[in-house]
Design a protein around this motif. Sequence first.
Motif, PDB file in Angstrom:
ATOM      1  N   PRO A 113       0.840  -1.200   0.000  1.00 22.49           N
ATOM      2  CA  PRO A 113       0.000   0.000   0.000  1.00 22.49           C
ATOM      3  C   PRO A 113       0.877   1.252   0.000  1.00 22.49           C
ATOM      4  CG  PRO A 113      -0.566  -1.476   1.837  1.00 22.49           C
ATOM      5  CD  PRO A 113       0.705  -1.980   1.233  1.00 22.49           C
ATOM      6  N   VAL A 114       0.446   2.259  -0.755  1.00 25.00           N
ATOM      7  CA  VAL A 114       1.170   3.534  -0.808  1.00 25.00           C
ATOM      8  C   VAL A 114       0.207   4.632  -0.388  1.00 25.00           C
ATOM      9  CG1 VAL A 114       2.364   5.188  -2.304  1.00 25.00           C
ATOM     10  CG2 VAL A 114       2.624   2.723  -2.726  1.00 25.00           C
ATOM     11  N   ILE A 115       0.621   5.431   0.591  1.00 21.05           N
ATOM     12  CA  ILE A 115      -0.206   6.563   1.023  1.00 21.05           C
ATOM     13  C   ILE A 115       0.544   7.846   0.701  1.00 21.05           C
ATOM     14  CG2 ILE A 115      -1.541   7.533   2.927  1.00 21.05           C
ATOM     15  CD1 ILE A 115      -1.154   5.111   4.488  1.00 21.05           C
ATOM     16  N   LEU A 116      -0.175   8.805   0.119  1.00 24.06           N
ATOM     17  CA  LEU A 116       0.424  10.107  -0.197  1.00 24.06           C
ATOM     18  C   LEU A 116      -0.072  11.114   0.834  1.00 24.06           C
ATOM     19  CD1 LEU A 116      -0.275  10.084  -4.054  1.00 24.06           C
ATOM     20  CD2 LEU A 116       1.793   9.292  -2.853  1.00 24.06           C
ATOM     21  N   THR A 117       0.856  11.747   1.537  1.00 24.42           N
ATOM     22  CA  THR A 117       0.436  12.632   2.625  1.00 24.42           C
ATOM     23  C   THR A 117       1.126  13.988   2.555  1.00 24.42           C
ATOM     24  OG1 THR A 117       2.209  11.974   4.144  1.00 24.42           O
ATOM     25  CG2 THR A 117       0.193  10.656   4.199  1.00 24.42           C
ATOM     26  N   SER A 118       0.476  14.939   3.219  1.00 26.89           N
ATOM     27  CA  SER A 118       1.107  16.241   3.462  1.00 26.89           C
ATOM     28  C   SER A 118       0.523  16.788   4.749  1.00 26.89           C
ATOM     29  CB  SER A 118       0.809  17.204   2.313  1.00 26.89           C
ATOM     30  OG  SER A 118       1.119  18.529   2.716  1.00 26.89           O
ATOM     31  N   VAL A 119       1.369  17.189   5.656  1.00 27.68           N
ATOM     32  CA  VAL A 119       0.831  17.807   6.874  1.00 27.68           C
ATOM     33  C   VAL A 119       0.441  19.258   6.585  1.00 27.68           C
ATOM     34  CG1 VAL A 119       2.116  16.296   8.439  1.00 27.68           C
ATOM     35  CG2 VAL A 119       3.103  18.499   7.793  1.00 27.68           C
ATOM     36  N   ARG A 120       0.942  19.799   5.477  1.00 29.63           N
ATOM     37  CA  ARG A 120       0.570  21.170   5.099  1.00 29.63           C
ATOM     38  C   ARG A 120      -0.870  21.230   4.607  1.00 29.63           C
ATOM     39  NH1 ARG A 120       5.775  23.761   4.306  1.00 29.63           N
ATOM     40  NH2 ARG A 120       6.641  23.304   6.359  1.00 29.63           N
ATOM     41  N   THR A 121      -1.254  20.266   3.759  1.00 26.05           N
ATOM     42  CA  THR A 121      -2.605  20.306   3.181  1.00 26.05           C
ATOM     43  C   THR A 121      -3.551  19.329   3.877  1.00 26.05           C
ATOM     44  OG1 THR A 121      -2.170  18.531   1.608  1.00 26.05           O
ATOM     45  CG2 THR A 121      -1.606  20.777   0.901  1.00 26.05           C
ATOM     46  N   GLY A 122      -3.016  18.439   4.685  1.00 21.76           N
ATOM     47  CA  GLY A 122      -3.857  17.441   5.337  1.00 21.76           C
ATOM     48  C   GLY A 122      -4.152  16.238   4.464  1.00 21.76           C
ATOM     49  N   GLU A 123      -3.663  16.262   3.235  1.00 22.03           N
ATOM     50  CA  GLU A 123      -3.914  15.142   2.317  1.00 22.03           C
ATOM     51  C   GLU A 123      -3.412  13.821   2.913  1.00 22.03           C
ATOM     52  OE1 GLU A 123      -2.380  15.739  -1.652  1.00 22.03           O
ATOM     53  OE2 GLU A 123      -2.652  13.621  -2.180  1.00 22.03           O
ATOM     54  N   GLY A 124      -4.243  12.805   2.795  1.00 22.78           N
ATOM     55  CA  GLY A 124      -3.824  11.458   3.169  1.00 22.78           C
ATOM     56  C   GLY A 124      -3.804  11.155   4.653  1.00 22.78           C
ATOM     57  N   LEU A 125      -4.073  12.159   5.489  1.00 23.08           N
ATOM     58  CA  LEU A 125      -3.936  11.902   6.926  1.00 23.08           C
ATOM     59  C   LEU A 125      -5.042  10.980   7.451  1.00 23.08           C
ATOM     60  CD1 LEU A 125      -2.708  15.381   8.269  1.00 23.08           C
ATOM     61  CD2 LEU A 125      -1.363  13.370   7.623  1.00 23.08           C
ATOM     62  N   ASP A 126      -6.249  11.102   6.874  1.00 21.78           N
ATOM     63  CA  ASP A 126      -7.337  10.198   7.292  1.00 21.78           C
ATOM     64  C   ASP A 126      -7.005   8.758   6.900  1.00 21.78           C
ATOM     65  OD1 ASP A 126      -8.881  12.106   8.451  1.00 21.78           O
ATOM     66  OD2 ASP A 126     -10.115  12.483   6.668  1.00 21.78           O
ATOM     67  N   GLU A 127      -6.478   8.619   5.705  1.00 23.06           N
ATOM     68  CA  GLU A 127      -6.103   7.280   5.238  1.00 23.06           C
ATOM     69  C   GLU A 127      -5.002   6.705   6.137  1.00 23.06           C
ATOM     70  OE1 GLU A 127      -4.594   5.175   1.097  1.00 23.06           O
ATOM     71  OE2 GLU A 127      -4.776   7.351   1.158  1.00 23.06           O
ATOM     72  N   LEU A 128      -4.069   7.561   6.506  1.00 25.56           N
ATOM     73  CA  LEU A 128      -2.985   7.124   7.376  1.00 25.56           C
ATOM     74  C   LEU A 128      -3.537   6.680   8.732  1.00 25.56           C
ATOM     75  CD1 LEU A 128       0.070   6.829   7.887  1.00 25.56           C
ATOM     76  CD2 LEU A 128       0.057   9.192   8.726  1.00 25.56           C
ATOM     77  N   ARG A 129      -4.426   7.507   9.299  1.00 28.33           N
ATOM     78  CA  ARG A 129      -5.026   7.155  10.583  1.00 28.33           C
ATOM     79  C   ARG A 129      -5.699   5.802  10.515  1.00 28.33           C
ATOM     80  NH1 ARG A 129      -7.590  12.353  10.499  1.00 28.33           N
ATOM     81  NH2 ARG A 129      -5.929  13.721  11.209  1.00 28.33           N
ATOM     82  N   SER A 130      -6.429   5.569   9.441  1.00 26.08           N
ATOM     83  CA  SER A 130      -7.183   4.312   9.415  1.00 26.08           C
ATOM     84  C   SER A 130      -6.242   3.114   9.244  1.00 26.08           C
ATOM     85  CB  SER A 130      -8.299   4.361   8.377  1.00 26.08           C
ATOM     86  OG  SER A 130      -7.823   3.994   7.124  1.00 26.08           O
ATOM     87  N   ILE A 131      -5.144   3.310   8.542  1.00 26.18           N
ATOM     88  CA  ILE A 131      -4.224   2.182   8.354  1.00 26.18           C
ATOM     89  C   ILE A 131      -3.423   1.895   9.627  1.00 26.18           C
ATOM     90  CG2 ILE A 131      -2.035   3.112   7.464  1.00 26.18           C
ATOM     91  CD1 ILE A 131      -2.681   1.250   4.958  1.00 26.18           C
ATOM     92  N   LEU A 132      -3.275   2.923  10.472  1.00 26.95           N
ATOM     93  CA  LEU A 132      -2.541   2.736  11.724  1.00 26.95           C
ATOM     94  C   LEU A 132      -3.440   2.271  12.864  1.00 26.95           C
ATOM     95  CD1 LEU A 132      -0.285   5.954  11.733  1.00 26.95           C
ATOM     96  CD2 LEU A 132       0.366   3.638  11.042  1.00 26.95           C
TER      97      LEU A 132
END
Length: 326
Positions: A176-195
Amino acid sequence: MFHQHYENELLGVITKKLNSAFEVSIDYRIIQCRLAGGLKRNKPKQSAKQGKDASLTGITVGDEVRVRLIGSNEGVITALLPRRSGFGRRAALSMPDKYPHEQIIAANIDQVLAVFSVAQPDPHWNLLDRYLVACEDAGVSAVICMTKVDLIEHQNPQSVQETTPILDDFRRIGYPVILTSVRTGEGLDELRSILSGRLSLVIGKSGVGKSSLLNALPAGGGLRVGDVNPITGKGRHTTTHLEMLPLKGGGAVIDTPGMREFGLWDIAADELAARFPEMRDFLGKCKFGLSCVHDEEPGCAVRKAVMDGRISPRRYRSYLRLRGAA
Ligand SMILES: Nc1nc2c(ncn2[C@@H]2O[C@H](COP(=O)(O)OP(=O)(O)OP(=O)(O)O)[C@@H](O)[C@H]2O)c(=O)[nH]1
Ligand SMILES: [Zn+2]
């Protein structure tokens, strides 16, 4: 994080490892512990993976231990429970006598989160391949987390062009590949759910944004109030110790500070190929069977698969490089 009585002892999970002390979470309470005299630390005598006796290697974060309480928040670790998994690295290469085998970084983890930034610094794909081989070797699943995707246009031109196909290769292999940015918030929900609900080990070079990422995740119970700095939002954890951070809603992450070197240990050439999931289908189908190391041998099924476009040439080159280093 449970407790159970055993001759006045409790079971807990090591959440933090300091120089000569440990923090152990027992029923959501943090107990400061030291090791009982009989449990020697940092003297690995043999490789400890699933099923082997973990007491022979350094006790580490994620280990489940038996604790004898002395006072209300202090205790002595009297025993180590068997490990379900161990994720290691070849430690202190300059001291082969002291650390002849891998050192277990973290125990009982469910998955590794391999963190790379799309830019600043540009991703180091061969290092990612090495992480993934180590995950396969430890029998732990891996998730690729790309950070700073807001900076994609700041990548050097060559790596912008290669990033998407390389990530697609990893996805095709099954990572699985997650694309994230703490600047834009992109991918953080996906990251949370995978963790969520899992114990994850976070690895990546300094500067890729691990701390920023972890600080963007809501913390769960078990963290001490003093670890949060409400004014700057920084400093929820230091990166000087290996430490487990519980997540809101269950699960926890283990950050790996100062992970500079990352070697591979004791992986024979034939085993190395099996650590590349996309090669597994072809192993044993080479002209020279299992003795083929998939380099220059005639009739190599792996190399044919590379030619046919079924194995990424970049991953194959990475395999050859690791084989040379093994
Ligand atoms: N543009 C952008 N910058 C980011 C992002 N995440 C982190 N950074 C920046 O990247 C730099 C490194 O971030 P850290 O979170 O300290 O990186 P780290 O991997 O924890 O580094 P160590 O603490 O040295 O292990 C900082 O200057 C961050 O502000 C992001 O999503 N976008
Ligand atoms: Zn072959």
